[in-house]
Design a protein around this motif. Sequence first.
Motif, PDB file in Angstrom:
ATOM      1  N   THR A 227      -6.777  -2.634   8.557  1.00  0.00           N
ATOM      2  CA  THR A 227      -5.771  -1.751   7.558  1.00  0.00           C
ATOM      3  C   THR A 227      -4.439  -2.410   7.267  1.00  0.00           C
ATOM      4  O   THR A 227      -3.965  -3.172   7.973  1.00  0.00           O
ATOM      5  CB  THR A 227      -5.584  -0.266   7.815  1.00  0.00           C
ATOM      6  N   THR A 228      -3.566  -2.217   6.519  1.00  0.00           N
ATOM      7  CA  THR A 228      -2.475  -2.592   6.126  1.00  0.00           C
ATOM      8  C   THR A 228      -1.601  -2.929   7.215  1.00  0.00           C
ATOM      9  O   THR A 228      -1.067  -1.963   8.088  1.00  0.00           O
ATOM     10  CB  THR A 228      -1.637  -1.806   5.015  1.00  0.00           C
ATOM     11  N   SER A 229      -1.192  -4.146   7.377  1.00  0.00           N
ATOM     12  CA  SER A 229      -0.324  -4.602   8.854  1.00  0.00           C
ATOM     13  C   SER A 229       0.612  -5.671   8.318  1.00  0.00           C
ATOM     14  O   SER A 229       0.785  -5.836   7.023  1.00  0.00           O
ATOM     15  CB  SER A 229      -1.354  -5.334   9.591  1.00  0.00           C
ATOM     16  N   THR A 230       1.376  -5.953   9.145  1.00  0.00           N
ATOM     17  CA  THR A 230       2.620  -6.817   8.945  1.00  0.00           C
ATOM     18  C   THR A 230       2.562  -7.880   9.888  1.00  0.00           C
ATOM     19  O   THR A 230       2.274  -7.976  11.144  1.00  0.00           O
ATOM     20  CB  THR A 230       4.000  -5.964   9.566  1.00  0.00           C
ATOM     21  N   ILE A 231       2.818  -9.213   9.359  1.00  0.00           N
ATOM     22  CA  ILE A 231       2.871 -10.363  10.155  1.00  0.00           C
ATOM     23  C   ILE A 231       4.315 -10.856  10.027  1.00  0.00           C
ATOM     24  O   ILE A 231       4.857 -10.859   9.085  1.00  0.00           O
ATOM     25  CB  ILE A 231       1.917 -11.594   9.307  1.00  0.00           C
ATOM     26  N   LYS A 245      12.883 -21.482  11.298  1.00  0.00           N
ATOM     27  CA  LYS A 245      11.920 -20.810   9.996  1.00  0.00           C
ATOM     28  C   LYS A 245      11.677 -19.523  10.394  1.00  0.00           C
ATOM     29  O   LYS A 245      11.043 -19.324  11.568  1.00  0.00           O
ATOM     30  CB  LYS A 245      11.015 -21.758   9.576  1.00  0.00           C
ATOM     31  N   LYS A 246      11.692 -18.506   9.265  1.00  0.00           N
ATOM     32  CA  LYS A 246      11.071 -17.248   9.414  1.00  0.00           C
ATOM     33  C   LYS A 246      10.322 -16.776   8.342  1.00  0.00           C
ATOM     34  O   LYS A 246      10.784 -16.927   7.187  1.00  0.00           O
ATOM     35  CB  LYS A 246      12.078 -16.117   9.930  1.00  0.00           C
ATOM     36  N   SER A 247       9.338 -15.967   8.503  1.00  0.00           N
ATOM     37  CA  SER A 247       8.352 -15.339   7.442  1.00  0.00           C
ATOM     38  C   SER A 247       7.822 -14.129   7.857  1.00  0.00           C
ATOM     39  O   SER A 247       7.282 -13.807   8.867  1.00  0.00           O
ATOM     40  CB  SER A 247       7.308 -16.441   7.124  1.00  0.00           C
ATOM     41  N   THR A 248       7.925 -13.093   6.865  1.00  0.00           N
ATOM     42  CA  THR A 248       7.300 -11.783   7.135  1.00  0.00           C
ATOM     43  C   THR A 248       6.441 -11.491   5.787  1.00  0.00           C
ATOM     44  O   THR A 248       6.923 -11.461   4.810  1.00  0.00           O
ATOM     45  CB  THR A 248       8.420 -10.679   7.297  1.00  0.00           C
ATOM     46  N   ASN A 249       5.541 -10.858   6.101  1.00  0.00           N
ATOM     47  CA  ASN A 249       4.471  -9.979   5.086  1.00  0.00           C
ATOM     48  C   ASN A 249       3.972  -8.969   5.443  1.00  0.00           C
ATOM     49  O   ASN A 249       3.446  -8.895   6.660  1.00  0.00           O
ATOM     50  CB  ASN A 249       3.301 -11.010   4.574  1.00  0.00           C
ATOM     51  N   SER A 250       4.238  -7.674   4.787  1.00  0.00           N
ATOM     52  CA  SER A 250       4.252  -6.331   5.317  1.00  0.00           C
ATOM     53  C   SER A 250       2.748  -5.981   4.429  1.00  0.00           C
ATOM     54  O   SER A 250       2.488  -4.691   4.570  1.00  0.00           O
ATOM     55  CB  SER A 250       5.269  -5.494   5.210  1.00  0.00           C
ATOM     56  N   ALA A 251       2.139  -6.737   3.835  1.00  0.00           N
ATOM     57  CA  ALA A 251       0.869  -6.208   3.068  1.00  0.00           C
ATOM     58  C   ALA A 251      -0.221  -6.957   3.383  1.00  0.00           C
ATOM     59  O   ALA A 251      -1.162  -7.268   2.354  1.00  0.00           O
ATOM     60  CB  ALA A 251       1.100  -6.412   1.630  1.00  0.00           C
ATOM     61  N   ILE A 252      -0.495  -6.986   4.734  1.00  0.00           N
ATOM     62  CA  ILE A 252      -1.755  -7.964   4.999  1.00  0.00           C
ATOM     63  C   ILE A 252      -2.987  -7.001   5.513  1.00  0.00           C
ATOM     64  O   ILE A 252      -2.591  -5.745   5.974  1.00  0.00           O
ATOM     65  CB  ILE A 252      -1.404  -8.824   6.311  1.00  0.00           C
ATOM     66  N   GLN A 284      -0.345  -3.680  13.367  1.00  0.00           N
ATOM     67  CA  GLN A 284      -1.127  -2.650  12.639  1.00  0.00           C
ATOM     68  C   GLN A 284      -0.777  -1.423  12.807  1.00  0.00           C
ATOM     69  O   GLN A 284      -0.960  -0.412  13.158  1.00  0.00           O
ATOM     70  CB  GLN A 284      -2.687  -2.768  13.037  1.00  0.00           C
ATOM     71  N   GLY A 285       0.510  -1.180  12.020  1.00  0.00           N
ATOM     72  CA  GLY A 285       1.432   0.067  12.130  1.00  0.00           C
ATOM     73  C   GLY A 285       1.536   0.470  13.522  1.00  0.00           C
ATOM     74  O   GLY A 285       2.059  -0.251  14.410  1.00  0.00           O
ATOM     75  N   LEU A 287      -0.887   1.345  15.792  1.00  0.00           N
ATOM     76  CA  LEU A 287      -2.227   1.357  16.095  1.00  0.00           C
ATOM     77  C   LEU A 287      -2.406   0.336  17.135  1.00  0.00           C
ATOM     78  O   LEU A 287      -2.901   0.509  18.364  1.00  0.00           O
ATOM     79  CB  LEU A 287      -3.421   1.386  14.861  1.00  0.00           C
ATOM     80  N   LYS A 288      -1.834  -0.839  16.789  1.00  0.00           N
ATOM     81  CA  LYS A 288      -2.172  -2.091  17.460  1.00  0.00           C
ATOM     82  C   LYS A 288      -1.196  -3.057  17.166  1.00  0.00           C
ATOM     83  O   LYS A 288      -0.721  -3.226  15.991  1.00  0.00           O
ATOM     84  CB  LYS A 288      -3.666  -2.560  17.289  1.00  0.00           C
ATOM     85  N   THR A 289      -0.738  -3.984  18.244  1.00  0.00           N
ATOM     86  CA  THR A 289       0.091  -5.001  17.963  1.00  0.00           C
ATOM     87  C   THR A 289      -0.536  -6.511  18.708  1.00  0.00           C
ATOM     88  O   THR A 289      -0.945  -6.203  19.887  1.00  0.00           O
ATOM     89  CB  THR A 289       1.581  -4.812  18.381  1.00  0.00           C
ATOM     90  N   TRP A 290      -0.472  -7.323  17.987  1.00  0.00           N
ATOM     91  CA  TRP A 290      -0.700  -8.737  18.640  1.00  0.00           C
ATOM     92  C   TRP A 290       0.206  -9.694  18.559  1.00  0.00           C
ATOM     93  O   TRP A 290       0.922  -9.782  17.618  1.00  0.00           O
ATOM     94  CB  TRP A 290      -2.154  -9.447  17.811  1.00  0.00           C
ATOM     95  N   HIS A 291       0.296 -10.086  19.708  1.00  0.00           N
ATOM     96  CA  HIS A 291       1.595 -11.173  19.847  1.00  0.00           C
ATOM     97  C   HIS A 291       1.342 -12.575  20.315  1.00  0.00           C
ATOM     98  O   HIS A 291       0.467 -12.690  21.217  1.00  0.00           O
ATOM     99  CB  HIS A 291       2.769 -10.509  20.751  1.00  0.00           C
ATOM    100  N   PHE A 292       1.444 -13.584  19.905  1.00  0.00           N
ATOM    101  CA  PHE A 292       1.217 -14.881  20.235  1.00  0.00           C
ATOM    102  C   PHE A 292       2.363 -15.979  20.159  1.00  0.00           C
ATOM    103  O   PHE A 292       3.457 -15.829  19.493  1.00  0.00           O
ATOM    104  CB  PHE A 292       0.165 -15.620  19.445  1.00  0.00           C
TER     105      PHE A 292
END
Length: 365
Positions: A227-231, A245-252, A284-285, A287-292
Motif C-alpha cells: 500500500t501507499t509508502s514513502t521512499i 543527493k537526496k530524493s523522496t517519493n511519498s506515493a509509492i 509503509q506508514g 506498518l513496516k519500515t525497510w532500511h538499507f
Amino acid sequence: MMMKLSKRYWLMTCFASLLACLGVFISRGDTVKAAETNLVVTPVYTDNQIGGHTGYFNTYVAPGETQTYTFLVANKSDDKRTLYMRFNAGYTNQSGNAVFDSTKIPADSSLKYDMAKELLVGNRVKRVHVEGQETGTVSFEVKAPSTAYNGVIMGGVVTSTSGKSSLKSDGTLLKNDYGYAIPIFIRNQQEVSVSPKITLGTVKPAMRNGSPAVLVQTKNEQPAYLTTSTITAKVYRKGESKVYKKSTNSAITMAPNSNFEYGIDWGKNRVEAGDYKLDYTVSQGKLKTWHFTKNFTISNDDAKRLNDLAGFKPNYTWLWILLAVVVLIVILLIGILVGRRNKKNNNSNGNNNANGGKDSRRSRK
C-alpha cells in the motif's frame, strides 16, 4: 461452491481493499466512464466479491475453480461504438506505482503466477460493438491456482477505442487513447498471512527522462500488495557525512512479486566518477519500515557517457589548473636560475675589481 468467510478474514480483507484503493489507478465508484467516447463501463459483481462494490474486483476463488469477470458497457451516444478490452497482469512501473497497463511486464524471479499468461482462460483482448443508446457485455475467465496459494495475484482490464494501434512498442497503452482501468485481485486461500517484503537489487548510473540518475532496483518479493509508502534515498560520497543527493517519493505502491528501478535524479549537475554510499528507506506508514545501505561506484566511463548524453561539455578546469601550476613552477625556476646567474656575475665582477686595485698599488710602488 463458495466457502463461508470468517469474520476475521472479512475485516482483514475489507481493510486491505480500502488501502488498495489508495494506490491503484482507478476511478472511484462502481462506474468508470471514458468521457471522450461516451462509453460507461460497470463491473458486474458476484457473490464472492470481498469488501463490497468498490469499483474493482477483489475476489476469493477456490483452488482450481474458474471465475468469470463481466463488464457492462453502455453506449450513451447515438452512434455505434467499438471498445477494445485488454486483460493484463499487474506490475510496478518505473514511477513506482502498481499498474496493469502493459502487455509486457518486467521479469521477476519471485513471480509464481502471471495472471494474464497462466491463469486467464481464452483471449486476452476482446472487442465489443455497442449500438447507440444500447448496452453490451464482455467477460473474461480466470482459473485460480489448483493448490492453495498464500497470497494475492493482481491483474486488471484496460480499454481503448482503436485496438492494437493504441499500443506502443513496449505494450503500453497511449495516454490519449486510455479509456479506463479496473483492477482484479484474486486469492484462493481464505486466511492470507503473507505481507510485503522489500529487498534491493542493483544500483547503477543511467539516464532517466533525459537526465543523469542513479537507479535503485527495488523488489517486493512476496505475493502481497504494498500500500501507499514513502521512499527516502540519500547518496553520500565515500568517507563523507554530508548528503550529496537526496530524493523522496511519498506515493509509492507495488504490485505483488514485482520490481522497479527507483530513480535518484542528478539534476543539472555533472556526474562525477567515484565511490558512493546509498542510504535507502522504504516506509509503509506505521506498518513496516525497510532500511538499507549499499556502496556503489560510478566509473570514469559511466560518468563520461552520462555527461555526454546529458549534453554537458567536457570539464577542463583541472587541466587549466595543472597548466597554471606548471607555468608558475617554470617561472619560479627561471627566476631562481636568473637570480643565481646574476649573483654569480656580481661576485665575479667584485673579485675582478678587488684584484685590479691591488695590481695598481703594486705598480705605484
